[in-house]
Design a protein around this motif. Structure first.
Motif, PDB file in Angstrom:
ATOM      1  N   VAL A 307       0.250 -57.340  -7.190  1.00 41.74           N
ATOM      2  CA  VAL A 307       1.154 -56.851  -6.160  1.00 41.74           C
ATOM      3  C   VAL A 307       1.922 -58.033  -5.570  1.00 41.74           C
ATOM      4  O   VAL A 307       1.350 -59.102  -5.323  1.00 41.74           O
ATOM      5  CB  VAL A 307       0.380 -56.113  -5.057  1.00 41.74           C
ATOM      6  N   LYS A 317      -4.767 -56.472  -7.376  1.00 46.19           N
ATOM      7  CA  LYS A 317      -5.230 -55.248  -6.732  1.00 46.19           C
ATOM      8  C   LYS A 317      -5.924 -54.378  -7.769  1.00 46.19           C
ATOM      9  O   LYS A 317      -5.347 -54.031  -8.810  1.00 46.19           O
ATOM     10  CB  LYS A 317      -4.035 -54.500  -6.132  1.00 46.19           C
ATOM     11  N   VAL A 319      -7.247 -51.176  -9.571  1.00 48.44           N
ATOM     12  CA  VAL A 319      -6.763 -49.797  -9.665  1.00 48.44           C
ATOM     13  C   VAL A 319      -7.611 -49.027 -10.667  1.00 48.44           C
ATOM     14  O   VAL A 319      -8.339 -49.604 -11.472  1.00 48.44           O
ATOM     15  CB  VAL A 319      -5.280 -49.746 -10.098  1.00 48.44           C
ATOM     16  N   LEU A 334      -2.735 -47.433  -5.498  1.00 47.30           N
ATOM     17  CA  LEU A 334      -1.548 -48.047  -4.924  1.00 47.30           C
ATOM     18  C   LEU A 334      -0.675 -46.973  -4.280  1.00 47.30           C
ATOM     19  O   LEU A 334      -0.838 -45.773  -4.543  1.00 47.30           O
ATOM     20  CB  LEU A 334      -0.755 -48.793  -5.986  1.00 47.30           C
ATOM     21  N   GLN A 338       5.181 -50.104  -2.820  1.00 48.18           N
ATOM     22  CA  GLN A 338       4.637 -51.408  -3.181  1.00 48.18           C
ATOM     23  C   GLN A 338       5.339 -51.930  -4.427  1.00 48.18           C
ATOM     24  O   GLN A 338       5.742 -51.171  -5.294  1.00 48.18           O
ATOM     25  CB  GLN A 338       3.126 -51.312  -3.422  1.00 48.18           C
TER      26      GLN A 338
END
Length: 362
Positions: A307, A317, A319, A334, A338
């Protein structure tokens, strides 16, 4: 290559004044210079919710179009006398295909000749020269004889020619093409005795063909005529349209059959070919999806994306992956708005690894 070029990269906490190298400003953040971003081809994209298309594959087989094809068969037991065309030939409407002989046909032709002659004579007589009953009977005999020949597959022009046919040719008749197309089946030899209804030839218009796709019964796909579909054979795609869907399973393959119509103006497809069929199925709900290049594995084996915290600054990040949409995959964890690296994420991950950062802060 990256290690050699950026081997002098340093991070926050190290004493170095060169701002052209990556620095570690905050925990798990990677800062890259514009030179590094350009070199690695890092591309940033803003995430947004939108509808996507899921790619579904199914094996298929090309079939003759049953609505533009027909089988050539005698309607009475016959002997094949002569063929007028061969397998693979193009034929036009009313073009002769096969000449046959039948004893039943000879009798029908003889009855027609007698009835036709009688009816022609009666029509020339005045109303006082013959009774109305005899006139009606003559007309009925003629109509019955004519209808008998039609039922046996004799065309109108061939019926008219019977009056001029020599006795030695009685019983001979020729099957002609009912429509233009290609001879796709040819299963007889001259002199062969064939029974009524036996297929001797098949004529198919190959400008439009069917493709039967085999769909797994567990699939809940709703395939309608507006679904995007195409057939791929030998690396070439052919646009297709869903036209029919079976409501029962094939007893052998245990799959559901979906039929597509394919234009074949270049005649690259032929009945019997096995092909790959693809459908693009619109998603029922909006989702965030990214290309595979945006994904990396953490040291724990989890999926992460990078990110953008600020221009040139990224953090990993974690996910979860959801549904796949062709070359993209849904990511969960997310939010819309973003910005993430969709290209060059592997480079960012390698810079993170060189710095010894842990996405989980272990």
């Amino acid at each position: 290559m990256f290690t050699a070029m950026f081997s002098s990269s340093v991070y926050a906490g190290e004493s170095h004044d060169d701002g052209d190298h990556a620095v570690h400003e905050n925990d798990n953040q990677i800062v890259l210079t514009q030179q590094q971003l350009d070199f690695a081809g890092v591309k940033i994209e803003t995430l947004q919710l939108q509808h996507h298309e899921r790619l579904y594959f199914a094996p298929g087989e090309v079939k003759a179009n049953g609505y533009t094809s027909y089988l050539v068969a005698p309607r009475v037991d016959s002997i094949v006398l002569e063929r007028h065309t061969t397998l693979g030939s193009m034929v036009e409407v009313n073009e002769p295909l096969i000449t046959l002989f039948s004893e039943a046909m000879a009798q029908a032709q003889s009855q027609y000749l007698i009835a036709s002659t009688q009816w022609d004579r009666v029509k020339r007589l005045s109303a006082t020269a013959i009774s109305e009953r005899a006139r009606v009977q003559a007309n009925a005999d003629f109509s019955a004889a004519y209808s008998r020949l039609i039922a046996l597959g004799v065309e109108g022009t061939a019926i008219d020619a019977i009056k001029h046919k020599p006795a030695s040719e009685f019983g001979h008749y020729t099957l002609v093409a009912q429509r233009a197309g290609i001879v796709t089946q040819d299963s007889f030899t001259q002199g062969q005795h064939v029974t009524a209804g036996k297929t001797l030839m098949a004529i198919s218009d190959e400008n439009e063909l069917w493709v039967d796709a085999q769909i797994q019964p567990s699939s809940q796909l709703k395939l309608t005529s507006d679904i995007k579909a195409w057939v791929n054979v030998e690396g070439k795609d052919h646009e297709a349209q869903v036209i029919q869907e079976a409501h029962t399973l094939d007893p052998i393959t245990r799959t559901r059959r979906v039929r597509l119509l394919v234009k074949n103006s270049e005649h690259k497809l032929h009945a019997g070919m096995f092909v790959n069929v693809y459908f693009r199925i619109p998603s029922t709900a909006q989702a965030i999806a990214v290309p595979d290049d945006a994904l990396n594995r953490s040291t724990d084996g989890d999926w992460v994306v990078y990110v953008e915290a600020s221009p040139g600054t990224f953090y990993p990040k974690e996910v979860q992956l959801g549904e796949r949409f062709g070359e993209q995959v849904e990511i969960i964890g997310l939010s819309p708005g973003q910005r993430i690296a969709i290209n060059g994420a592997f480079f960012i991950a390698s810079e993170q690894a060189k710095a010894g950062f842990d996405p989980h802060n272990h």
